[in-house]
Design a protein around this motif. Structure first.
Motif, PDB file in Angstrom:
ATOM      1  N   ILE A  13       0.843  -1.201   0.000  1.00  0.00           N
ATOM      2  CA  ILE A  13       0.000   0.000   0.000  1.00  0.00           C
ATOM      3  C   ILE A  13       0.873   1.243   0.000  1.00  0.00           C
ATOM      4  CG2 ILE A  13      -1.666   1.344   1.352  1.00  0.00           C
ATOM      5  CD1 ILE A  13      -2.796  -1.428   2.300  1.00  0.00           C
ATOM      6  N   ARG A  14       1.885   1.261   0.858  1.00  0.00           N
ATOM      7  CA  ARG A  14       2.784   2.425   0.918  1.00  0.00           C
ATOM      8  C   ARG A  14       3.464   2.666  -0.437  1.00  0.00           C
ATOM      9  NH1 ARG A  14       3.551   4.418   6.011  1.00  0.00           N
ATOM     10  NH2 ARG A  14       2.869   3.078   7.708  1.00  0.00           N
ATOM     11  N   GLU A  15       3.887   1.590  -1.096  1.00  0.00           N
ATOM     12  CA  GLU A  15       4.574   1.731  -2.378  1.00  0.00           C
ATOM     13  C   GLU A  15       3.628   2.076  -3.520  1.00  0.00           C
ATOM     14  OE1 GLU A  15       6.751  -1.925  -2.755  1.00  0.00           O
ATOM     15  OE2 GLU A  15       8.209  -1.343  -1.215  1.00  0.00           O
ATOM     16  N   SER A  16       2.336   1.845  -3.339  1.00  0.00           N
ATOM     17  CA  SER A  16       1.372   2.140  -4.406  1.00  0.00           C
ATOM     18  C   SER A  16       1.005   3.617  -4.493  1.00  0.00           C
ATOM     19  CB  SER A  16       0.099   1.312  -4.210  1.00  0.00           C
ATOM     20  OG  SER A  16      -0.665   1.829  -3.130  1.00  0.00           O
ATOM     21  N   ILE A  17       1.369   4.393  -3.492  1.00  0.00           N
ATOM     22  CA  ILE A  17       1.024   5.816  -3.498  1.00  0.00           C
ATOM     23  C   ILE A  17       1.919   6.531  -4.507  1.00  0.00           C
ATOM     24  CG2 ILE A  17       0.932   7.929  -2.127  1.00  0.00           C
ATOM     25  CD1 ILE A  17       0.535   6.087   0.332  1.00  0.00           C
ATOM     26  N   PRO A  18       1.323   7.205  -5.476  1.00  0.00           N
ATOM     27  CA  PRO A  18       2.142   7.897  -6.476  1.00  0.00           C
ATOM     28  C   PRO A  18       3.041   8.952  -5.827  1.00  0.00           C
ATOM     29  CG  PRO A  18      -0.175   7.894  -7.106  1.00  0.00           C
ATOM     30  CD  PRO A  18      -0.097   7.376  -5.711  1.00  0.00           C
ATOM     31  N   GLY A  57     -20.572   6.011 -12.474  1.00  0.00           N
ATOM     32  CA  GLY A  57     -19.562   5.819 -11.443  1.00  0.00           C
ATOM     33  C   GLY A  57     -19.115   7.077 -10.741  1.00  0.00           C
ATOM     34  N   SER A  58     -19.995   8.051 -10.575  1.00  0.00           N
ATOM     35  CA  SER A  58     -19.574   9.297  -9.924  1.00  0.00           C
ATOM     36  C   SER A  58     -19.045   9.047  -8.507  1.00  0.00           C
ATOM     37  CB  SER A  58     -20.712  10.309  -9.896  1.00  0.00           C
ATOM     38  OG  SER A  58     -21.779   9.846  -9.098  1.00  0.00           O
ATOM     39  N   HIS A  59     -19.663   8.104  -7.784  1.00  0.00           N
ATOM     40  CA  HIS A  59     -19.186   7.802  -6.429  1.00  0.00           C
ATOM     41  C   HIS A  59     -17.802   7.163  -6.465  1.00  0.00           C
ATOM     42  CE1 HIS A  59     -23.461   8.370  -5.595  1.00  0.00           C
ATOM     43  NE2 HIS A  59     -23.045   8.745  -4.401  1.00  0.00           N
ATOM     44  N   LEU A  60     -17.559   6.329  -7.471  1.00  0.00           N
ATOM     45  CA  LEU A  60     -16.244   5.716  -7.630  1.00  0.00           C
ATOM     46  C   LEU A  60     -15.203   6.784  -7.953  1.00  0.00           C
ATOM     47  CD1 LEU A  60     -14.416   3.264  -7.783  1.00  0.00           C
ATOM     48  CD2 LEU A  60     -15.158   2.941 -10.148  1.00  0.00           C
ATOM     49  N   ALA A  61     -15.560   7.725  -8.805  1.00  0.00           N
ATOM     50  CA  ALA A  61     -14.631   8.815  -9.144  1.00  0.00           C
ATOM     51  C   ALA A  61     -14.296   9.633  -7.900  1.00  0.00           C
ATOM     52  CB  ALA A  61     -15.234   9.700 -10.235  1.00  0.00           C
ATOM     53  N   GLU A  62     -15.289   9.924  -7.078  1.00  0.00           N
ATOM     54  CA  GLU A  62     -15.050  10.664  -5.828  1.00  0.00           C
ATOM     55  C   GLU A  62     -14.144   9.864  -4.894  1.00  0.00           C
ATOM     56  OE1 GLU A  62     -15.694  13.686  -4.862  1.00  0.00           O
ATOM     57  OE2 GLU A  62     -16.893  14.266  -6.586  1.00  0.00           O
ATOM     58  N   PHE A  63     -14.347   8.542  -4.838  1.00  0.00           N
ATOM     59  CA  PHE A  63     -13.511   7.695  -3.991  1.00  0.00           C
ATOM     60  C   PHE A  63     -12.063   7.742  -4.469  1.00  0.00           C
ATOM     61  CE2 PHE A  63     -11.438   3.633  -3.145  1.00  0.00           C
ATOM     62  CZ  PHE A  63     -11.522   3.592  -1.767  1.00  0.00           C
ATOM     63  N   ILE A  64     -11.851   7.617  -5.755  1.00  0.00           N
ATOM     64  CA  ILE A  64     -10.490   7.644  -6.297  1.00  0.00           C
ATOM     65  C   ILE A  64      -9.820   8.975  -5.953  1.00  0.00           C
ATOM     66  CG2 ILE A  64      -9.128   7.692  -8.425  1.00  0.00           C
ATOM     67  CD1 ILE A  64     -11.283   5.772  -9.619  1.00  0.00           C
ATOM     68  N   ALA A  65     -10.546  10.054  -6.171  1.00  0.00           N
ATOM     69  CA  ALA A  65      -9.976  11.379  -5.904  1.00  0.00           C
ATOM     70  C   ALA A  65      -9.668  11.560  -4.421  1.00  0.00           C
ATOM     71  CB  ALA A  65     -10.928  12.462  -6.390  1.00  0.00           C
ATOM     72  N   THR A  66     -10.555  11.121  -3.563  1.00  0.00           N
ATOM     73  CA  THR A  66     -10.373  11.273  -2.123  1.00  0.00           C
ATOM     74  C   THR A  66      -9.262  10.367  -1.599  1.00  0.00           C
ATOM     75  OG1 THR A  66     -12.704  11.828  -1.895  1.00  0.00           O
ATOM     76  CG2 THR A  66     -11.573  11.157   0.097  1.00  0.00           C
ATOM     77  N   ALA A  67      -9.141   9.176  -2.182  1.00  0.00           N
ATOM     78  CA  ALA A  67      -8.162   8.204  -1.703  1.00  0.00           C
ATOM     79  C   ALA A  67      -6.728   8.718  -1.825  1.00  0.00           C
ATOM     80  CB  ALA A  67      -8.308   6.893  -2.465  1.00  0.00           C
ATOM     81  N   ARG A  68      -6.456   9.571  -2.808  1.00  0.00           N
ATOM     82  CA  ARG A  68      -5.083  10.057  -3.001  1.00  0.00           C
ATOM     83  C   ARG A  68      -4.568  10.774  -1.758  1.00  0.00           C
ATOM     84  NH1 ARG A  68      -0.775  11.004  -2.451  1.00  0.00           N
ATOM     85  NH2 ARG A  68       0.822  11.727  -3.887  1.00  0.00           N
ATOM     86  N   ALA A  69      -5.412  11.513  -1.076  1.00  0.00           N
ATOM     87  CA  ALA A  69      -5.009  12.186   0.164  1.00  0.00           C
ATOM     88  C   ALA A  69      -5.305  11.324   1.387  1.00  0.00           C
ATOM     89  CB  ALA A  69      -5.716  13.531   0.290  1.00  0.00           C
ATOM     90  N   ALA A  70      -6.391  10.535   1.335  1.00  0.00           N
ATOM     91  CA  ALA A  70      -6.821   9.778   2.512  1.00  0.00           C
ATOM     92  C   ALA A  70      -5.884   8.630   2.856  1.00  0.00           C
ATOM     93  CB  ALA A  70      -8.240   9.248   2.306  1.00  0.00           C
ATOM     94  N   VAL A  71      -5.363   7.916   1.869  1.00  0.00           N
ATOM     95  CA  VAL A  71      -4.502   6.767   2.152  1.00  0.00           C
ATOM     96  C   VAL A  71      -3.231   7.197   2.887  1.00  0.00           C
ATOM     97  CG1 VAL A  71      -3.130   4.910   1.126  1.00  0.00           C
ATOM     98  CG2 VAL A  71      -5.477   5.295   0.364  1.00  0.00           C
ATOM     99  N   PRO A  72      -2.516   8.231   2.418  1.00  0.00           N
ATOM    100  CA  PRO A  72      -1.359   8.674   3.202  1.00  0.00           C
ATOM    101  C   PRO A  72      -1.723   9.143   4.614  1.00  0.00           C
ATOM    102  CG  PRO A  72      -1.214   9.547   0.982  1.00  0.00           C
ATOM    103  CD  PRO A  72      -2.573   8.924   1.122  1.00  0.00           C
ATOM    104  N   GLU A  73      -2.902   9.776   4.756  1.00  0.00           N
ATOM    105  CA  GLU A  73      -3.343  10.206   6.088  1.00  0.00           C
ATOM    106  C   GLU A  73      -3.574   8.991   6.984  1.00  0.00           C
ATOM    107  OE1 GLU A  73      -6.831  12.557   5.408  1.00  0.00           O
ATOM    108  OE2 GLU A  73      -5.689  14.215   4.540  1.00  0.00           O
ATOM    109  N   LEU A  74      -4.192   7.948   6.454  1.00  0.00           N
ATOM    110  CA  LEU A  74      -4.438   6.740   7.243  1.00  0.00           C
ATOM    111  C   LEU A  74      -3.129   6.038   7.606  1.00  0.00           C
ATOM    112  CD1 LEU A  74      -7.573   5.390   5.371  1.00  0.00           C
ATOM    113  CD2 LEU A  74      -7.498   6.302   7.700  1.00  0.00           C
ATOM    114  N   LEU A  75      -2.191   5.990   6.685  1.00  0.00           N
ATOM    115  CA  LEU A  75      -0.889   5.393   6.996  1.00  0.00           C
ATOM    116  C   LEU A  75      -0.159   6.195   8.070  1.00  0.00           C
ATOM    117  CD1 LEU A  75       0.226   4.366   3.412  1.00  0.00           C
ATOM    118  CD2 LEU A  75      -0.436   2.827   5.278  1.00  0.00           C
TER     119      LEU A  75
END
Length: 160
Positions: A13-18, A57-75
């Motif tokens: 997961i850590r390595e998958s973050i662009p 897939g508007s909800h999926l698009a929102e998830f993708i966009a939000t995940a870019r900041a959320a995943v590093p915050e969760l880590l």
């Protein structure tokens, strides 16, 4: 999730973050074809496209966009909690908190706040706190956090 996060999976997961195309990522509708476009911030008008998501897939698009900041915050939160769990218990601070709680639980109530209490009175409550600490087992904070997590993950677990 029923299994704890393995160190290998966490590393994946850590390595998958662009490392480029940092947040914020945003979602924009494409009115021509009905899709949703996930974009990263850029000054170049033809760049910035991360993903194109179908019209449903508007909800999926929102998830993708939000995940870019959320995943590093969760880590970062995982790192913070691990650090806190690994930190040794400050027995002196714990002793003082117990003594202050015992002081505040007097009948009749104390006339002076703990910080202003007379030295002999403070010593009395600190000795009582020592007696409490003497019967407490050593605390493995990691084990306590794991037990709380297990309880949360159990069927029917979580907040009431």
């Amino acid at each position: 999730m029923t299994e704890p996060l393995s160190p290998e999976r966490e590393q994946e997961i850590r390595e998958s973050i662009p490392t480029v195309y940092g947040p914020p990522w945003t979602v924009h509708p494409d009115w021509d074809d009905g899709t949703w476009r996930v974009m990263y911030a850029t000054d170049h008008p033809l760049a910035g496209l991360v993903a194109v998501v179908p019209d449903y897939g508007s909800h999926l698009a929102e998830f993708i966009a939000t995940a870019r900041a959320a995943v590093p915050e969760l880590l970062a939160e995982i790192d913070r909690l691990r650090s806190a769990a690994a930190a040794p218990v400050d027995r002196a601070a714990l002793r003082d908190r117990i003594a202050e709680a015992l002081h505040g639980d007097q009948t009749p109530p104390p006339t002076a706040p703990w910080a202003e209490e007379q030295p002999l009175d403070r010593e009395y409550f600190l000795r009582r706190a020592d007696a409490v600490l003497a019967v407490l087992p050593p605390v493995d904070r990691t084990a306590v956090l794991r037990a709380a997590d297990d309880a949360q993950q159990a069927p029917g677990g979580g907040a009431p």
